[in-house]
Design a protein around this motif. Structure first.
Motif, mmCIF file in Angstrom:
data_model
loop_
_atom_site.group_PDB
_atom_site.id
_atom_site.type_symbol
_atom_site.label_atom_id
_atom_site.label_comp_id
_atom_site.label_asym_id
_atom_site.label_seq_id
_atom_site.Cartn_x
_atom_site.Cartn_y
_atom_site.Cartn_z
ATOM 1 N N LEU A 180 17.884 24.666 26.966
ATOM 2 C CA LEU A 180 17.204 24.800 25.681
ATOM 3 C C LEU A 180 16.459 23.526 25.303
ATOM 4 O O LEU A 180 15.366 23.584 24.730
ATOM 5 C CB LEU A 180 18.217 25.168 24.596
ATOM 6 C CG LEU A 180 18.837 26.571 24.755
ATOM 7 C CD1 LEU A 180 19.969 26.770 23.763
ATOM 8 C CD2 LEU A 180 17.772 27.655 24.573
ATOM 9 N N LEU A 181 17.022 22.366 25.637
ATOM 10 C CA LEU A 181 16.311 21.110 25.393
ATOM 11 C C LEU A 181 14.982 21.087 26.139
ATOM 12 O O LEU A 181 13.957 20.661 25.612
ATOM 13 C CB LEU A 181 17.171 19.922 25.826
ATOM 14 C CG LEU A 181 18.257 19.466 24.855
ATOM 15 C CD1 LEU A 181 19.222 18.520 25.542
ATOM 16 C CD2 LEU A 181 17.642 18.801 23.632
ATOM 17 N N GLU A 182 14.992 21.554 27.370
ATOM 18 C CA GLU A 182 13.774 21.553 28.174
ATOM 19 C C GLU A 182 12.768 22.582 27.669
ATOM 20 O O GLU A 182 11.558 22.324 27.631
ATOM 21 C CB GLU A 182 14.120 21.820 29.640
ATOM 22 C CG GLU A 182 14.943 20.703 30.280
ATOM 23 C CD GLU A 182 15.383 21.034 31.695
ATOM 24 O OE1 GLU A 182 14.938 22.070 32.226
ATOM 25 O OE2 GLU A 182 16.169 20.262 32.264
ATOM 26 N N ALA A 183 13.251 23.759 27.266
ATOM 27 C CA ALA A 183 12.353 24.830 26.846
ATOM 28 C C ALA A 183 11.796 24.608 25.445
ATOM 29 O O ALA A 183 10.622 24.893 25.181
ATOM 30 C CB ALA A 183 13.087 26.172 26.905
ATOM 31 N N TYR A 189 14.595 15.128 30.681
ATOM 32 C CA TYR A 189 15.710 14.295 31.108
ATOM 33 C C TYR A 189 17.005 14.846 30.525
ATOM 34 O O TYR A 189 17.010 15.836 29.798
ATOM 35 C CB TYR A 189 15.498 12.851 30.655
ATOM 36 C CG TYR A 189 15.305 12.713 29.169
ATOM 37 C CD1 TYR A 189 16.394 12.572 28.317
ATOM 38 C CD2 TYR A 189 14.025 12.747 28.608
ATOM 39 C CE1 TYR A 189 16.218 12.458 26.953
ATOM 40 C CE2 TYR A 189 13.846 12.642 27.241
ATOM 41 C CZ TYR A 189 14.941 12.494 26.424
ATOM 42 O OH TYR A 189 14.757 12.390 25.074
ATOM 43 N N HIS A 190 18.122 14.191 30.843
ATOM 44 C CA HIS A 190 19.398 14.621 30.287
ATOM 45 C C HIS A 190 19.402 14.281 28.808
ATOM 46 O O HIS A 190 19.707 13.164 28.404
ATOM 47 C CB HIS A 190 20.559 13.927 31.001
ATOM 48 C CG HIS A 190 21.906 14.410 30.547
ATOM 49 N ND1 HIS A 190 22.352 15.686 30.788
ATOM 50 C CD2 HIS A 190 22.889 13.791 29.850
ATOM 51 C CE1 HIS A 190 23.563 15.840 30.268
ATOM 52 N NE2 HIS A 190 23.913 14.693 29.686
ATOM 53 N N GLY A 191 19.036 15.258 27.986
ATOM 54 C CA GLY A 191 18.784 15.007 26.579
ATOM 55 C C GLY A 191 20.018 15.095 25.713
ATOM 56 O O GLY A 191 21.152 15.174 26.183
ATOM 57 N N ASP A 192 19.789 15.092 24.415
ATOM 58 C CA ASP A 192 20.850 15.030 23.434
ATOM 59 C C ASP A 192 21.167 16.433 22.933
ATOM 60 O O ASP A 192 20.361 17.057 22.234
ATOM 61 C CB ASP A 192 20.394 14.140 22.273
ATOM 62 C CG ASP A 192 21.534 13.795 21.330
ATOM 63 O OD1 ASP A 192 22.514 14.551 21.302
ATOM 64 O OD2 ASP A 192 21.431 12.779 20.629
ATOM 65 N N ALA A 193 22.352 16.932 23.256
ATOM 66 C CA ALA A 193 22.745 18.286 22.877
ATOM 67 C C ALA A 193 22.843 18.453 21.370
ATOM 68 O O ALA A 193 22.827 19.583 20.868
ATOM 69 C CB ALA A 193 24.075 18.642 23.527
ATOM 70 N N ARG A 194 22.936 17.339 20.625
ATOM 71 C CA ARG A 194 23.029 17.446 19.172
ATOM 72 C C ARG A 194 21.779 18.071 18.577
ATOM 73 O O ARG A 194 21.833 18.721 17.533
ATOM 74 C CB ARG A 194 23.288 16.064 18.560
ATOM 75 C CG ARG A 194 24.663 15.515 18.878
ATOM 76 C CD ARG A 194 24.820 14.088 18.437
ATOM 77 N NE ARG A 194 23.911 13.193 19.136
ATOM 78 C CZ ARG A 194 23.959 11.864 19.048
ATOM 79 N NH1 ARG A 194 24.886 11.297 18.299
ATOM 80 N NH2 ARG A 194 23.113 11.108 19.702
ATOM 81 N N LEU A 195 20.627 17.875 19.228
ATOM 82 C CA LEU A 195 19.404 18.531 18.779
ATOM 83 C C LEU A 195 19.577 20.039 18.774
ATOM 84 O O LEU A 195 19.197 20.727 17.832
ATOM 85 C CB LEU A 195 18.229 18.151 19.698
ATOM 86 C CG LEU A 195 17.669 16.742 19.593
ATOM 87 C CD1 LEU A 195 16.726 16.476 20.753
ATOM 88 C CD2 LEU A 195 16.933 16.561 18.274
#
Length: 230
Positions: A180-183, A189-195
């Protein structure tokens, strides 16, 4: 030329970000306080807001909530001097679409601005023939990028809309937070799941989802989220 409203009380930081954004082709209006920022919001009519979390007078979180009242869909990027988990989560839940930690690198901020503007532009997610999908009292217009619940329009921020479009494009499919971060946020990159988690919480609230038993956006513990077409 994208119009950026920068609300930042530190003179050096404000000048540096303004210069970098102007060099990047943005038109920038800068405010020192939250009160000035809210006034500029009406007259300047920005495409995106970059908001410092630590402001004198009216706190940044209250400014974020105020912006959301005045304009529910305007993209907001929160800037925080600390990577404190609680500050970030509260800021995202207050309505910010993304965040950066100061000192802010100009290229990072520029990339985040471009990403939120693409989301605000309503770029479609997935493929296929544009359509209106109806699930119970929820209707999703994939051509017009709009959502109604019980025939009443639901005002969604860009990240909220893209999250709903992404999940509902494949009902029943489980998406990991990284997917979901990528889409949605275009964080490759290995992003922040808090978003993701904060956006899901805001989206559920706007859709009138019961907190303990959400009807549409369901949590799959240990994996991520899915859209249930009930």
């Amino acid at each position: 030329m994208p119009r950026v409203l920068l609300i930042e009380d530190d003179h050096a930081v404000r000048q540096g970000i303004t210069l970098a954004l102007c060099r990047g082709g943005h038109e920038v209006a800068a405010a020192v306080t939250g009160e000035d920022g809210l006034r500029l919001l009406r007259s300047f009519r920005p495409d995106v807001v970059v908001l410092d979390l630590m402001l004198p007078g009216v706190p940044g979180l209250d400014v974020c909530r105020g912006i959301r009242v005045l304009d529910p869909v305007l993209p907001i990027i929160m800037a925080t001097a600390r990577g404190d988990d609680e500050d970030i989560v509260v800021g995202l839940e207050a309505g910010a679409d993304d965040y950066v930690v100061k000192p802010v690198q100009a290229r990072v901020l520029g990339a985040r601005i471009r990403a939120v503007l693409r989301r605000a532009g309503g770029a479609p997610v997935g493929s296929g023939i544009p359509r209106i999908d109806t699930y119970g009292d929820l209707s999703i217009d994939r051509a017009g990028f709009s959502v109604t619940r019980q025939n009443v329009p639901v005002a969604l921020a860009p990240s909220e809309l893209r999250l709903l479009l992404t999940l509902s494009a494949s009902p029943g499919q489980v998406f990991s937070r990284q997917q979901l971060l990528e889409a949605v946020w275009e964080h490759s990159y290995h992003g922040d799941a808090r978003l993701v988690d904060a956006c899901v919480k805001r989206l559920r609230t706007k859709l009138g989802e019961p907190p303990r038993e959400p009807r549409y956006i369901q949590t799959v513990r240990g994996f991520g989220y899915r859209f249930a077409a009930q």
